[in-house]
Design a protein around this motif. Sequence first.
Motif, PDB file in Angstrom:
ATOM      1  N   GLY A  91      15.042  37.030 -53.015  1.00 42.20           N
ATOM      2  CA  GLY A  91      16.294  37.726 -52.763  1.00 42.20           C
ATOM      3  C   GLY A  91      16.989  38.266 -53.985  1.00 42.20           C
ATOM      4  N   THR A  92      16.423  37.997 -55.173  1.00 44.81           N
ATOM      5  CA  THR A  92      17.021  38.455 -56.419  1.00 44.81           C
ATOM      6  C   THR A  92      16.454  39.822 -56.811  1.00 44.81           C
ATOM      7  N   ALA A  93      17.295  40.668 -57.385  1.00 45.97           N
ATOM      8  CA  ALA A  93      16.830  41.995 -57.808  1.00 45.97           C
ATOM      9  C   ALA A  93      15.745  41.872 -58.871  1.00 45.97           C
ATOM     10  N   LEU A  94      14.700  42.670 -58.734  1.00 45.43           N
ATOM     11  CA  LEU A  94      13.596  42.653 -59.692  1.00 45.43           C
ATOM     12  C   LEU A  94      14.017  43.379 -60.970  1.00 45.43           C
ATOM     13  N   PRO A  95      13.784  42.772 -62.110  1.00 49.90           N
ATOM     14  CA  PRO A  95      14.192  43.404 -63.382  1.00 49.90           C
ATOM     15  C   PRO A  95      13.516  44.766 -63.581  1.00 49.90           C
ATOM     16  N   ASN A  99      16.790  49.114 -56.630  1.00 52.55           N
ATOM     17  CA  ASN A  99      16.745  48.846 -55.188  1.00 52.55           C
ATOM     18  C   ASN A  99      15.477  48.091 -54.765  1.00 52.55           C
ATOM     19  N   ARG A 100      15.025  47.182 -55.635  1.00 55.86           N
ATOM     20  CA  ARG A 100      13.866  46.352 -55.303  1.00 55.86           C
ATOM     21  C   ARG A 100      14.244  44.895 -55.548  1.00 55.86           C
ATOM     22  N   CYS A 101      14.007  44.068 -54.537  1.00 58.91           N
ATOM     23  CA  CYS A 101      14.296  42.639 -54.648  1.00 58.91           C
ATOM     24  C   CYS A 101      13.022  41.843 -54.392  1.00 58.91           C
ATOM     25  N   SER A 227      12.199  44.187 -45.411  1.00 56.72           N
ATOM     26  CA  SER A 227      13.610  44.548 -45.623  1.00 56.72           C
ATOM     27  C   SER A 227      14.200  43.804 -46.801  1.00 56.72           C
ATOM     28  N   LEU A 228      13.738  42.568 -47.047  1.00 54.24           N
ATOM     29  CA  LEU A 228      14.226  41.802 -48.192  1.00 54.24           C
ATOM     30  C   LEU A 228      13.768  42.450 -49.497  1.00 54.24           C
ATOM     31  N   SER A 229      12.544  42.968 -49.511  1.00 53.47           N
ATOM     32  CA  SER A 229      12.027  43.582 -50.738  1.00 53.47           C
ATOM     33  C   SER A 229      12.767  44.864 -51.105  1.00 53.47           C
TER      34      SER A 229
END
Length: 369
Positions: A91-95, A99-101, A227-229
Amino acid sequence: MLDPIIAFFQRVFAAIGRGIGMVVAWFLWPFLAAHGWYRDRSWIIKGPILGVLVLLAIFYGQFIYRTQVWHGFDPAFVQAYKFEERTVPAGTALPGEANRCQDSAIVTVAAALTDQNVNQNSWISSTLLYKLGFFSLDWDNTPFMDNKAAFQRGVNQVVRRTAIQLADNLGRVRGTSGINNDLQSARGNIQFNETTWYFGTNPFGFKTPTPSYYRSAVSSWNSFNTSLSTCESVFDTRSDNLLQLLDGMASDLGNTSDILRRRSEEFNAGWFDTRADDRFWFSYGQLYAQYALLQATRTDFSGVIRDRNLTAIWTEMERQLQAALRIQPAIISNGSEDGWIMPTHLATMGFYILRVRSNMVEAQSILDR
């Protein structure tokens, strides 16, 4: 001088031989009589009978294949997902990615376990021949054909518990936001009756079989992860959510440990306990699923586990599960704990379950401080 002794043993062995011959003759007589009757009939009668026998042979051959061949069985299957390469919790944003988690490893594994049960393998408990039993005797009450079904139900028990946690806690913000529709749908579908075939009598009529509902749950979990990604859904990795997840797993293990204890104490008939095998494989299925989900949980809750210094306990918990999953006897024995001929596989499995549960309780106590 030895002649009377030799004659005595000759008479004994002759009597035993006659007895065995009578038993074999009694067993074969119906088949020989049926063969004689069949041989004297015309092909108008022979044809339909032969067709029915061929169909029965095909159906039971397929049933034996489905129950004895286990596709995708691998206690270490989670390693293929390479969860250890993930750098942020679920659920954390990808570094560095807009708009990608990070999607959820727990959801991925829940879907994979169910996919293994109903897509890679047949869901045994709802198949017609399993429901019909062995001459009307429930297969669970025999030493045959029930190990895979018990294993699948053990896996499903863990996945069901996880589905509740996903819908009620993990997929919501502090339990106050609305329930995610995909997780809600998956929870409802995975809770469906485990033994429904295409037709039933209560109520009477055609039905949607169990595997169809479980496949829908897999689709819903995959949809949630998609949807989470894209950061459209949430995954709440708070310590109290991890505490509740572990509490549910520990509760299941406590119940299973009690079942194994009572069976081991009250029915220790060694290799002749016809229910020992399904008790063993049900608990094995639970540990198989929990081992996979705990590895996924370690990834999704990496921040909490690191901050609360749970790494050592978590590693030991996984090590105990690995040790339990290495126990894969060809024949399950429920012998006495102090016996030396017939082993006691149920007591051994119960020992490992209690070890794993004690690690879970210790982790819970740390999280609850």
